[in-house]
Design a protein around this motif. Structure first.
Motif, short mmCIF file in Angstrom:
data_model
loop_
_atom_site.label_atom_id
_atom_site.label_comp_id
_atom_site.label_asym_id
_atom_site.label_seq_id
_atom_site.Cartn_x
_atom_site.Cartn_y
_atom_site.Cartn_z
N PRO A 1 16.85 -14.09 6.97
CA PRO A 1 16.99 -12.82 7.68
C PRO A 1 15.68 -12.45 8.36
O PRO A 1 14.60 -12.85 7.90
N PRO A 2 15.73 -11.72 9.47
CA PRO A 2 14.50 -11.33 10.17
C PRO A 2 13.64 -10.42 9.30
O PRO A 2 14.15 -9.69 8.43
N SER A 3 12.33 -10.48 9.52
CA SER A 3 11.42 -9.62 8.77
C SER A 3 11.67 -8.16 9.14
O SER A 3 12.02 -7.85 10.28
N PRO A 4 11.48 -7.25 8.20
CA PRO A 4 11.68 -5.84 8.52
C PRO A 4 10.66 -5.35 9.54
O PRO A 4 9.51 -5.81 9.57
N VAL A 5 11.08 -4.41 10.38
CA VAL A 5 10.17 -3.81 11.35
C VAL A 5 9.19 -2.88 10.65
O VAL A 5 7.99 -2.88 10.94
N LEU A 6 9.70 -2.12 9.69
CA LEU A 6 8.87 -1.15 8.98
C LEU A 6 9.02 -1.38 7.48
O LEU A 6 10.14 -1.56 6.99
N THR A 7 7.91 -1.35 6.76
CA THR A 7 7.93 -1.46 5.30
C THR A 7 7.08 -0.35 4.71
O THR A 7 5.95 -0.11 5.16
N VAL A 8 7.64 0.35 3.73
CA VAL A 8 6.94 1.45 3.05
C VAL A 8 6.82 1.09 1.58
O VAL A 8 7.82 0.74 0.93
N ASP A 9 5.59 1.15 1.04
CA ASP A 9 5.34 0.80 -0.35
C ASP A 9 4.55 1.90 -1.04
O ASP A 9 3.44 2.24 -0.61
N GLY A 10 5.12 2.46 -2.12
CA GLY A 10 4.40 3.39 -2.98
C GLY A 10 3.86 4.62 -2.29
O GLY A 10 2.79 5.13 -2.65
N LEU A 11 4.60 5.15 -1.33
CA LEU A 11 4.10 6.29 -0.55
C LEU A 11 4.24 7.59 -1.34
O LEU A 11 5.32 7.94 -1.81
N SER A 12 3.14 8.30 -1.47
CA SER A 12 3.13 9.63 -2.10
C SER A 12 2.31 10.57 -1.23
O SER A 12 1.34 10.16 -0.57
N TRP A 13 2.68 11.85 -1.25
CA TRP A 13 1.97 12.86 -0.45
C TRP A 13 2.06 14.21 -1.17
O TRP A 13 3.11 14.58 -1.69
N SER A 14 0.95 14.93 -1.21
CA SER A 14 0.87 16.20 -1.94
C SER A 14 0.29 17.29 -1.05
O SER A 14 -0.46 17.02 -0.11
N VAL A 15 0.62 18.53 -1.40
CA VAL A 15 0.03 19.71 -0.77
C VAL A 15 -0.33 20.69 -1.87
O VAL A 15 0.51 21.05 -2.71
N GLY A 16 -1.60 21.13 -1.87
CA GLY A 16 -2.03 22.10 -2.86
C GLY A 16 -1.80 21.67 -4.29
O GLY A 16 -1.48 22.49 -5.16
N GLY A 17 -1.93 20.39 -4.54
CA GLY A 17 -1.73 19.86 -5.89
C GLY A 17 -0.29 19.61 -6.26
O GLY A 17 -0.01 19.10 -7.36
#
Length: 271
Positions: free
Chosen positions: A6-22
């Motif tokens: 299969p073709p390689s993915p265009v976008l890959t997301v690994d372990g994404l985390s994001w916080s605001v004000g703790g």
């Protein structure tokens, strides 16, 4: 006979985390967007859908994790190159733009042009083709501000087409539109044949028009897969807090969700 990978993915997301004000609003999210597929991002209000998309198109910087475009860390891609490869249509249409529809669509050429470089005949042809694709050729010189909501969304998608991206990111592209235009916009996006990730509020629209779904709840990815795998009665009850029946749609066979009512009575379970 050699097996075709299969073709390689265009976008890959690994372990994404994001916080605001703790407070962690996105927590350890990972997924991929296959080439040429339309991915629907679904979830209740406040689940983190818009925040995730903003991390993908670099409006927000994640606390942890990696977002890769064709295997390259997105943070390492120069802004101009990133703009050539990723196009974004945001939830609300721009206000106060004093330009014609054609001028707005031609803005999609900007990442491909040099300083003071004029549009070529090929550029003008590409703009004309994009306007025709979204059905706005006859409105080319109409002020963008005078278009209806559905027409504005189509114009913005035409701008994205002119940009020639590998990946199209849409944040609630059907927001505030009548049902006819909701279907029309998503069918148009699906027909482009490029990789798409779109947050979609209506679960039945997402089911009908997306190849795969990502379900967010409380900033976590709680389900991923084809619509039949994600949109089950048990999952919808747990995440959205509503009772429903899921059946096969009579036209395309994907999940059709019928909701039960009676929540105003206070029992919270429908009747």
């Amino acid at each position: 006979m050699q097996t075709q990978l299969p073709p390689s993915p265009v976008l890959t997301v690994d372990g994404l985390s994001w916080s605001v004000g703790g407070q962690r609003l996105l927590d350890d999210i990972g997924f991929s967007v296959p080439a040429g597929k339309m991915i629907g991002l679904i979830g209740p209000n406040g689940a983190g859908k818009s925040s995730l998309l903003r991390c993908l198109y670099r409006f927000l910087r994640p606390d942890t994790g990696l977002v890769r475009l064709d295997g390259i860390d997105c943070s390492a891609i120069p802004a101009r190159e990133f703009a050539r490869r990723v196009s974004v249509v945001q939830q609300d249409t721009p206000a106060g733009l004093d330009v014609s529809v054609r001028e707005l669509v031609a803005m999609g050429l900007t990442p491909h042009k040099g300083w003071l470089e004029f549009d070529s005949a090929a550029d003008r042809r590409h703009v004309n083709e994009a306007l025709a694709t979204v059905g706005l050729s006859k409105f080319a010189w109409r002020p963008f501000s005078l278009l209806s909501g559905g027409e504005k969304q189509r114009a913005l998608i035409a701008r994205a087409i002119v940009q020639q991206p590998q990946l199209l990111i849409l944040d609630e592209p059907t927001n505030h539109l009548d049902i006819r235009y909701q279907i029309q916009i998503l069918e148009l996006v699906q027909s482009l044949g490029i990789s798409v990730i779109a947050s979609i509020h209506d679960l039945n629209l997402a089911s009908a028009l997306c190849d795969r779904l990502l379900l967010l709840d409380g900033g976590r990815l709680v389900a991923e897969g084809e619509p039949q795998q994600v949109l089950t009665e048990e999952t919808i009850a747990r995440v959205f807090g509503v009772c429903c029946r899921v059946s096969a749609h009579p036209q395309h066979g994907k999940p059709l969700i019928s909701y039960f009512y009676g929540y105003h009575s206070g029992d919270g379970h429908g009747q």
